[in-house]
Write a protein that holds these residues in place. Structure first.
Motif, PDB file in Angstrom:
ATOM      1  N   LYS A 198      86.781  49.029  68.333  1.00 19.35           N
ATOM      2  CA  LYS A 198      86.088  49.704  69.438  1.00 19.35           C
ATOM      3  C   LYS A 198      86.996  50.789  70.014  1.00 19.35           C
ATOM      4  N   TRP A 199      86.396  51.921  70.343  1.00 22.60           N
ATOM      5  CA  TRP A 199      87.107  53.019  70.991  1.00 22.60           C
ATOM      6  C   TRP A 199      87.188  52.723  72.480  1.00 22.60           C
ATOM      7  N   ASN A 200      88.369  52.881  73.067  1.00 26.52           N
ATOM      8  CA  ASN A 200      88.560  52.599  74.486  1.00 26.52           C
ATOM      9  C   ASN A 200      87.906  53.695  75.321  1.00 26.52           C
ATOM     10  N   PRO A 201      86.868  53.380  76.117  1.00 29.50           N
ATOM     11  CA  PRO A 201      86.200  54.428  76.898  1.00 29.50           C
ATOM     12  C   PRO A 201      87.046  54.955  78.052  1.00 29.50           C
ATOM     13  N   HIS A 202      88.121  54.246  78.417  1.00 27.28           N
ATOM     14  CA  HIS A 202      88.983  54.663  79.524  1.00 27.28           C
ATOM     15  C   HIS A 202      90.177  55.486  79.051  1.00 27.28           C
ATOM     16  N   ASN A 203      90.483  55.426  77.772  1.00 29.85           N
ATOM     17  CA  ASN A 203      91.612  56.158  77.200  1.00 29.85           C
ATOM     18  C   ASN A 203      91.186  56.644  75.822  1.00 29.85           C
ATOM     19  N   LEU A 204      90.815  57.903  75.742  1.00 32.14           N
ATOM     20  CA  LEU A 204      90.220  58.435  74.515  1.00 32.14           C
ATOM     21  C   LEU A 204      91.207  58.535  73.364  1.00 32.14           C
ATOM     22  N   ASP A 205      92.481  58.270  73.623  1.00 26.39           N
ATOM     23  CA  ASP A 205      93.469  58.269  72.543  1.00 26.39           C
ATOM     24  C   ASP A 205      93.777  56.860  72.054  1.00 26.39           C
ATOM     25  N   GLU A 206      93.097  55.865  72.623  1.00 26.93           N
ATOM     26  CA  GLU A 206      93.371  54.480  72.231  1.00 26.93           C
ATOM     27  C   GLU A 206      92.171  53.872  71.525  1.00 26.93           C
ATOM     28  N   LEU A 240      84.802  42.651  69.538  1.00 33.64           N
ATOM     29  CA  LEU A 240      85.497  42.962  70.783  1.00 33.64           C
ATOM     30  C   LEU A 240      84.697  44.019  71.528  1.00 33.64           C
ATOM     31  N   ASP A 241      84.861  44.046  72.852  1.00 33.17           N
ATOM     32  CA  ASP A 241      84.179  45.043  73.663  1.00 33.17           C
ATOM     33  C   ASP A 241      84.988  45.309  74.924  1.00 33.17           C
ATOM     34  N   PHE A 242      85.223  46.583  75.217  1.00 35.10           N
ATOM     35  CA  PHE A 242      85.922  46.957  76.441  1.00 35.10           C
ATOM     36  C   PHE A 242      84.996  46.822  77.639  1.00 35.10           C
ATOM     37  N   ASN A 243      85.558  46.349  78.755  1.00 30.09           N
ATOM     38  CA  ASN A 243      84.806  46.384  80.009  1.00 30.09           C
ATOM     39  C   ASN A 243      84.617  47.856  80.386  1.00 30.09           C
ATOM     40  N   PRO A 244      83.368  48.322  80.520  1.00 35.73           N
ATOM     41  CA  PRO A 244      83.148  49.756  80.750  1.00 35.73           C
ATOM     42  C   PRO A 244      83.576  50.238  82.128  1.00 35.73           C
ATOM     43  N   ASN A 245      83.804  49.304  83.067  1.00 32.68           N
ATOM     44  CA  ASN A 245      84.113  49.676  84.445  1.00 32.68           C
ATOM     45  C   ASN A 245      85.505  49.254  84.906  1.00 32.68           C
ATOM     46  N   LYS A 246      86.239  48.564  84.035  1.00 28.52           N
ATOM     47  CA  LYS A 246      87.537  48.031  84.445  1.00 28.52           C
ATOM     48  C   LYS A 246      88.563  48.323  83.348  1.00 28.52           C
ATOM     49  N   PRO A 247      89.413  49.320  83.544  1.00 23.34           N
ATOM     50  CA  PRO A 247      90.401  49.677  82.515  1.00 23.34           C
ATOM     51  C   PRO A 247      91.306  48.499  82.147  1.00 23.34           C
ATOM     52  N   ARG A 260      86.988  35.243  74.873  1.00 24.40           N
ATOM     53  CA  ARG A 260      88.146  35.409  75.735  1.00 24.40           C
ATOM     54  C   ARG A 260      88.164  36.812  76.317  1.00 24.40           C
ATOM     55  N   ILE A 261      88.568  36.910  77.575  1.00 22.39           N
ATOM     56  CA  ILE A 261      88.693  38.192  78.258  1.00 22.39           C
ATOM     57  C   ILE A 261      90.171  38.434  78.530  1.00 22.39           C
ATOM     58  N   TRP A 262      90.629  39.653  78.179  1.00 23.43           N
ATOM     59  CA  TRP A 262      92.046  39.973  78.206  1.00 23.43           C
ATOM     60  C   TRP A 262      92.339  41.139  79.137  1.00 23.43           C
ATOM     61  N   ASP A 263      93.509  41.121  79.736  1.00 22.55           N
ATOM     62  CA  ASP A 263      94.106  42.280  80.385  1.00 22.55           C
ATOM     63  C   ASP A 263      95.251  42.706  79.481  1.00 22.55           C
ATOM     64  N   THR A 264      95.106  43.839  78.811  1.00 20.67           N
ATOM     65  CA  THR A 264      96.073  44.225  77.786  1.00 20.67           C
ATOM     66  C   THR A 264      97.440  44.586  78.355  1.00 20.67           C
ATOM     67  N   ARG A 265      97.558  44.711  79.670  1.00 17.75           N
ATOM     68  CA  ARG A 265      98.858  44.998  80.277  1.00 17.75           C
ATOM     69  C   ARG A 265      99.723  43.746  80.360  1.00 17.75           C
ATOM     70  N   HIS A 279      80.203  27.437  67.143  1.00 15.29           N
ATOM     71  CA  HIS A 279      80.515  28.032  65.835  1.00 15.29           C
ATOM     72  C   HIS A 279      80.959  29.471  66.066  1.00 15.29           C
ATOM     73  N   TYR A 280      81.086  30.248  64.996  1.00 13.95           N
ATOM     74  CA  TYR A 280      81.617  31.604  65.073  1.00 13.95           C
ATOM     75  C   TYR A 280      80.891  32.431  66.136  1.00 13.95           C
ATOM     76  N   VAL A 281      81.648  33.161  66.951  1.00 14.39           N
ATOM     77  CA  VAL A 281      81.076  34.125  67.889  1.00 14.39           C
ATOM     78  C   VAL A 281      81.084  35.487  67.201  1.00 14.39           C
ATOM     79  N   TRP A 282      79.890  36.004  66.906  1.00 10.74           N
ATOM     80  CA  TRP A 282      79.772  37.234  66.144  1.00 10.74           C
ATOM     81  C   TRP A 282      79.704  38.485  67.011  1.00 10.74           C
ATOM     82  N   SER A 283      79.286  38.336  68.260  1.00  5.08           N
ATOM     83  CA  SER A 283      79.080  39.535  69.072  1.00  5.08           C
ATOM     84  C   SER A 283      79.336  39.246  70.542  1.00  5.08           C
ATOM     85  N   VAL A 284      80.013  40.191  71.214  1.00  5.10           N
ATOM     86  CA  VAL A 284      80.203  40.141  72.662  1.00  5.10           C
ATOM     87  C   VAL A 284      79.867  41.533  73.205  1.00  5.10           C
TER      88      VAL A 284
END
Length: 390
Positions: A198-206, A240-247, A260-265, A279-284
């Protein structure tokens, strides 16, 4: 509302540029051994595979469609952010001799009924504008992503073990590989493949990827890692999916059945773990407008709607619940403290649910897709909706 495709399918995506009506694209991946598609009224069948556009009418609880025959099985969909008639599909022919690739298509005129704007249940055509083919540097392309800013001049194509940043010309007729990055550049990924990205919507280079059980952030400029979470799941990360409102915050789903929800910092441990699947989680998928609403789907044939308000962009607000002792039509509310909860479980499926997606036209509507081609379109429960907006 349930709708049955005539083929097996794995991917669903909203028609992002359509802001007035809840519409979803569905791409088929293999021929379904059920009733013939020719039995569908108003739909001509000219291809073994198809891209289907679904329109949901909430007032009448009805789905109308337009079908676009597609030459190969569809593995991923990337609708344009600002043009409703443009879409990338990642596809592969049934023969292994042909490499997977990504094609940008122009949809023929979307046919609607004049009086209600529903789709007219007819067949349309796809015109291929450009094709990004697999190459030595980016082999086995199976996903593609537009620049989240809406810039149609940049896309990232994701292959089996590498990804490439492509420049698209103004005429949308040619894609040029500008840079690439391979997992072989990182010692921890000598055998893993890229299963989600997934492309990070808060950081276009990440750009973030899931490879094996590791979550990795990549800088598209320097090709270096921006973060790495080893053993983010005990088994393979499926989505995986980025929170669109919380960097810095993103959700992952894995073969261990966990969300699982992560804070990458500070990624020593997840900030939230949801253990509702078996069983397997295919989509979030986070809701774009109300990010406490999080969808997950699994091969346990279930879809879960979560309220993850404690890790949302507004964790300290108040949530309101309808007072059971008061007539609901009066809309009398009682303020209570926010709590996380599993809002609803959708059990209508009989096969693995590979994809869930929120509508971009209506924040309370979402679609779920199971492998047997069943599409369910649901609405967030009314009391939950009111608890958020009032």
């Amino acid at each position: 509302m349930s709708f049955s495709m005539t083929h097996q399918a794995r991917c669903v995506a909203p028609q992002i540029a359509e802001e007035q009506r809840p519409r979803f694209f569905v791409g088929t991946s293999s021929v379904f051994n059920g009733p013939s598609a020719e039995n569908e009224v108003g739909v001509g069948r000219t291809s073994a595979f198809e891209l289907r556009l679904l329109d949901f009418d909430e007032d009448e609880n009805e789905v109308s469609t337009q079908t676009f025959p597609h030459k190969n099985q569809i593995r991923h969909l990337a609708p344009s952010i600002d043009k409703p008639d443009l879409i990338f599909t990642c596809h592969q022919a049934p023969t292994p001799k042909l490499n997977a690739c990504a094609s940008l298509y122009l949809l023929s005129a979307i046919i609607t009924n004049d009086h209600d704007q529903k789709l007219a249940n007819q067949s349309g055509m796809l015109t291929e504008l450009l094709c990004i083919e697999s190459c030595d540097r980016v082999a086995g392309i199976n996903k593609i992503f537009w620049d989240p800013s809406g810039d149609k001049g940049r896309v990232v194509a994701v292959g089996t073990r590498s990804l490439g940043l492509y420049g698209i010309d103004r005429g949308l007729s040619k894609g040029t590989l500008e840079s690439s990055l391979s997992l072989s550049n990182f010692s921890d990924f000598q055998e893993d493949t890229i299963d989600c990205a997934k492309w990070n919507p808060h950081n276009l280079d990440e750009f973030a990827i899931g490879a094996g059980s590791t979550l990795l952030g990549l800088d598209l400029r320097s090709s270096k890692s921006t973060f790495q979470i080893t053993n983010a799941h005990t088994e393979c990360i499926r989505d995986l999916d980025f929170n669109p409102n919380k960097p810095h915050h993103l959700a992952t789903g894995g073969n261990d059945g966990k969300v699982r929800i992560w804070d990458t910092r500070n990624a020593s441990k997840p900030v939230k773990e949801l253990v509702n699947h078996t069983h397997y989680v295919w989509s979030v998928n986070f809701n774009r407008f109300h990010d406490q609403l999080l969808l997950s789907s699994s091969s346990d044939c279930l879809v879960h709607l979560h309220n993850a308000v404690s890790v949302s962009s507004t964790p300290h607000g108040l949530i309101r619940s309808l007072d059971e002792d008061v007539d609901r039509e009066e809309g009398v509310m009682d303020e209570i403290k926010t709590t996380d909860e599993l809002i609803a479980t959708y059990r209508e499926f009989e096969d693995s649910v590979y994809a869930v997606s929120w509508s971009t036209a209506d924040p309370w509507i979402f679609a779920s897709l199971s492998f047997d081609g069943r599409v369910n379109i649901n609405i967030v429960p009314r009391d939950v909706k009111y608890s958020i907006i009032l």
